[in-house]
Design a protein around this motif. Sequence first.
Motif, mmCIF file in Angstrom:
data_model
loop_
_atom_site.group_PDB
_atom_site.id
_atom_site.type_symbol
_atom_site.label_atom_id
_atom_site.label_comp_id
_atom_site.label_asym_id
_atom_site.label_seq_id
_atom_site.Cartn_x
_atom_site.Cartn_y
_atom_site.Cartn_z
ATOM 1 N N GLY A 101 0.836 -1.190 0.000
ATOM 2 C CA GLY A 101 0.000 0.000 0.000
ATOM 3 C C GLY A 101 0.871 1.240 0.000
ATOM 4 N N ALA A 103 1.008 5.469 1.231
ATOM 5 C CA ALA A 103 0.413 6.515 2.056
ATOM 6 C C ALA A 103 -0.255 7.580 1.199
ATOM 7 C CB ALA A 103 1.482 7.144 2.950
ATOM 8 N N ASP A 105 -1.907 7.234 -1.456
ATOM 9 C CA ASP A 105 -3.251 6.788 -1.831
ATOM 10 C C ASP A 105 -4.222 6.952 -0.669
ATOM 11 O OD1 ASP A 105 -2.449 6.040 -4.385
ATOM 12 O OD2 ASP A 105 -1.983 3.988 -3.781
ATOM 13 N N ARG A 106 -3.782 6.567 0.521
ATOM 14 C CA ARG A 106 -4.674 6.598 1.685
ATOM 15 C C ARG A 106 -5.108 8.009 2.050
ATOM 16 N NH1 ARG A 106 -0.920 2.469 3.356
ATOM 17 N NH2 ARG A 106 0.215 3.914 4.717
ATOM 18 N N TYR A 111 -9.816 7.259 -2.013
ATOM 19 C CA TYR A 111 -9.577 6.110 -1.125
ATOM 20 C C TYR A 111 -10.708 6.002 -0.104
ATOM 21 C CZ TYR A 111 -6.630 2.625 1.229
ATOM 22 O OH TYR A 111 -6.117 1.455 1.754
ATOM 23 N N ALA A 112 -11.115 7.155 0.446
ATOM 24 C CA ALA A 112 -12.228 7.154 1.398
ATOM 25 C C ALA A 112 -13.516 6.695 0.724
ATOM 26 C CB ALA A 112 -12.401 8.550 1.991
ATOM 27 N N LEU A 115 -13.406 2.941 0.405
ATOM 28 C CA LEU A 115 -13.669 2.250 1.668
ATOM 29 C C LEU A 115 -15.156 2.265 2.025
ATOM 30 C CD1 LEU A 115 -10.679 3.358 3.938
ATOM 31 C CD2 LEU A 115 -10.943 1.257 2.602
ATOM 32 N N GLU A 154 -5.839 -4.131 1.519
ATOM 33 C CA GLU A 154 -6.786 -3.044 1.253
ATOM 34 C C GLU A 154 -6.226 -2.073 0.214
ATOM 35 O OE1 GLU A 154 -8.972 -0.810 4.579
ATOM 36 O OE2 GLU A 154 -7.396 0.604 3.967
ATOM 37 N N GLY A 155 -4.953 -1.717 0.383
ATOM 38 C CA GLY A 155 -4.333 -0.791 -0.559
ATOM 39 C C GLY A 155 -4.254 -1.356 -1.962
ATOM 40 N N TYR A 158 -7.655 -1.197 -3.593
ATOM 41 C CA TYR A 158 -7.904 0.165 -4.075
ATOM 42 C C TYR A 158 -7.225 0.384 -5.426
ATOM 43 C CZ TYR A 158 -7.298 5.190 -4.600
ATOM 44 O OH TYR A 158 -7.270 6.468 -5.112
#
Length: 251
Positions: A101, A103, A105-106, A111-112, A115, A154-155, A158
């Motif tokens: 993953g 950072a 991207d998060r 990304y939100a 999720l 998760e990453g 995405y």
Amino acid sequence: MARRLRFNGTGSGGGSCPAVHEDLDTRDVIVHGPRLTDSADIAQLQHLDEHEIPIVVPRNTLIDFGPKDRDTEPRILDPQTFAGMFENFQHSAWHLEMRKGYAVDRATDTYAQFLRDETPKWDMNSDWARTISAKTQDGAHVGRVRIVDNPPTEGQRYLLAHAEHNAELGEDVRNMWRHDAYAVNLPDEDFWIFDSHIVALCQWDDDDNLTGVELISEPARVNQYNRLRDAALHYATPYKDFVAALAAKEE
């Protein structure tokens, strides 16, 4: 503060130009000689910035008075300087993505949205989107192979969704299971290759933030990374086929 320069030598018997000097602290080489002025000659030069001045130096002058050893200190760029490389490449930019993953991207709205099981709203007017789409529309090749764990993180999930956005920009996106990547000896390194002659080896902290980029231009090392790229492209799967196979597997 002025540089500390050493005069290495000149090919002219009288000591006039062209000549070679070397910075004793940075090991940069400074060369001066007759300026190249013919417009037809200048038009053939590549990577010539508007602030740069081309000069003509006899080949033997560089051989006789240029440094003979290769600088072993790695050249490290900060992330901001590295970002400028995407403006300047000419023919191709290719990325091997080995991490679980990122950072960067998060921190995004998409990304939100991902999720929350929403369809991400990709921004086609971001700096990245405008830069890459302009490059691909002009005929340059931009591609990447993304390594995926089993099961995907998760990453990585995405990024499987994000591949649609990459493709809209004209990128060639492929995926590969991590165990398959190891089977063909791909390293645990995350890197870009620009125009097949410059490698940008990315450095990360424990939170997946990009902290620096090592530039590699030594031909033998660059060729090693080019071979890794060729192997990854050969064994990787186009992202749409990979996503479809993953969905069928998880049903």
